[in-house]
Enzyme design. Sequence first.
Site, PDB file in Angstrom:
ATOM      1  N   GLU A   1      -3.616   7.460  -4.075  1.00  5.86           N
ATOM      2  CA  GLU A   1      -3.411   6.175  -3.401  1.00  5.86           C
ATOM      3  C   GLU A   1      -3.233   5.041  -4.396  1.00  5.86           C
ATOM      4  OE1 GLU A   1      -6.104   4.551   0.056  1.00  5.86           O
ATOM      5  OE2 GLU A   1      -6.756   3.608  -1.798  1.00  5.86           O
TER       6      GLU A   1
ATOM      7  N   TYR B   1       0.853  -1.196   0.000  1.00  6.56           N
ATOM      8  CA  TYR B   1       0.000   0.000   0.000  1.00  6.56           C
ATOM      9  C   TYR B   1       0.882   1.236   0.000  1.00  6.56           C
ATOM     10  CZ  TYR B   1      -3.319   3.529   1.643  1.00  6.56           C
ATOM     11  OH  TYR B   1      -4.088   4.649   1.752  1.00  6.56           O
TER      12      TYR B   1
END
Length: 379
Positions: free
Chosen positions: A188, A101
């Site tokens: 993101e 992530y």
Amino acid sequence: MNLHEYQAKELFARYGLPVLPGQVAQTPEEARDIAAALGGTVVIKAQVLVGGRGKAGGVKLAHGPDEAYDRARDILALTIKGLPVRKVLVARAAEIARELYLAILLDRSRKLPLIMLSAAGGVDIEEVARTAPHRIVRRHIPLEGLRPYQARALLKPLFREGSQLTQAADILMKLWRAYSEGDCSLAEINPLAVTPEGKVLALDAKVILDDNADVRHREWEIWRDPDEETLGQRVAREKGLSYVKLDGDIGCVVNGAGLAMATMDLIKHYGGEPANFLDIGGSSNPEKVTAALRIITGESRVRAILFNIFGGITRCDDVANGIVQSLKQSPLPIPLVIRLTGTNEEQARKILSENGLSATTSMDEGVRAVIAKAQEVTA
Ligand code: GDP
Ligand code: MN
């Protein structure tokens, strides 16, 4: 403004981030054609503005055009977290060895961009934050920006292999450029995937654009998705009103952001709940007043409306005229309380009383009156 994944990937591609080619489809036939053109295994992904599409069955692999047709048909029939799937992204699929992530977002409390990084990618990051917060690395980006050596140092513990570390650091630098030059408040990548051959790829993309910067990004206009915008948001944007919907039942029409905040505070102080923040701005032509009433009455929870106008540059008679004209066009189904004071207050009062309306000059009185009206409607 939230971008769909396919739009966010367009933005990422402009900054050289490694996204796999793909195209958006609205029908299974289109999905089949795109899959045929891409060749090999593709991934079909629901384009709705919520996370957790994978878990909800909105992300599926397809081996070849016929399977792409079937999967797209299945996914286009889904409703994910209340949102009907109207489009799918058909993209070349990757093989995945690891999922990480990586995100940059605005940390409002520190007034700095924040990098968030985790080896526990692919899953919901809120879940990781709750169950294993130590697995998330957080690093603020200083005012002078992010340096390549800082990116490398931050990523080093997660990428032991030299070539992968170089790719990941390059990705973080490009993500930083996309975030800062692109005026994002969130950029993101989840998952940031490593393939078995050691290539590092952005397999998903989530971007929130900072609407305050829309004046310098004409190119954003084509990304605006009318299906995702409520009627209220659209009217507010077109008429230049600042509008934020809230959960209460008292509609507020106020001039000036400071007074709008104070109005909401006073409503809460007296036990009411504001339904919105709505600033009609300094000059209040009748058109803006009409738009404001249209926005507020379009929200089903609103039980009473308060106009709170402090006439400085704004002229109270303009607002009064706006209210009268607007009510003539479409009468209000719910009670209205008007408070106005300041420039041309007397004329305003006259206009209102000639049309069977009245106004108070006291904000305190106005707020208490509108709360009482809203309760009457409920009872
Ligand atoms: P989200 O659930 O809404 O975040 O959607 P994602 O795009 O992140 O996809 C969810 C999961 O599907 C990912 O974490 C991957 O495990 C898987 N996935 C997505 N794209 C691919 C791909 O190209 N190949 C493979 N094998 N899996 C993928
Ligand atoms: Mn994801």
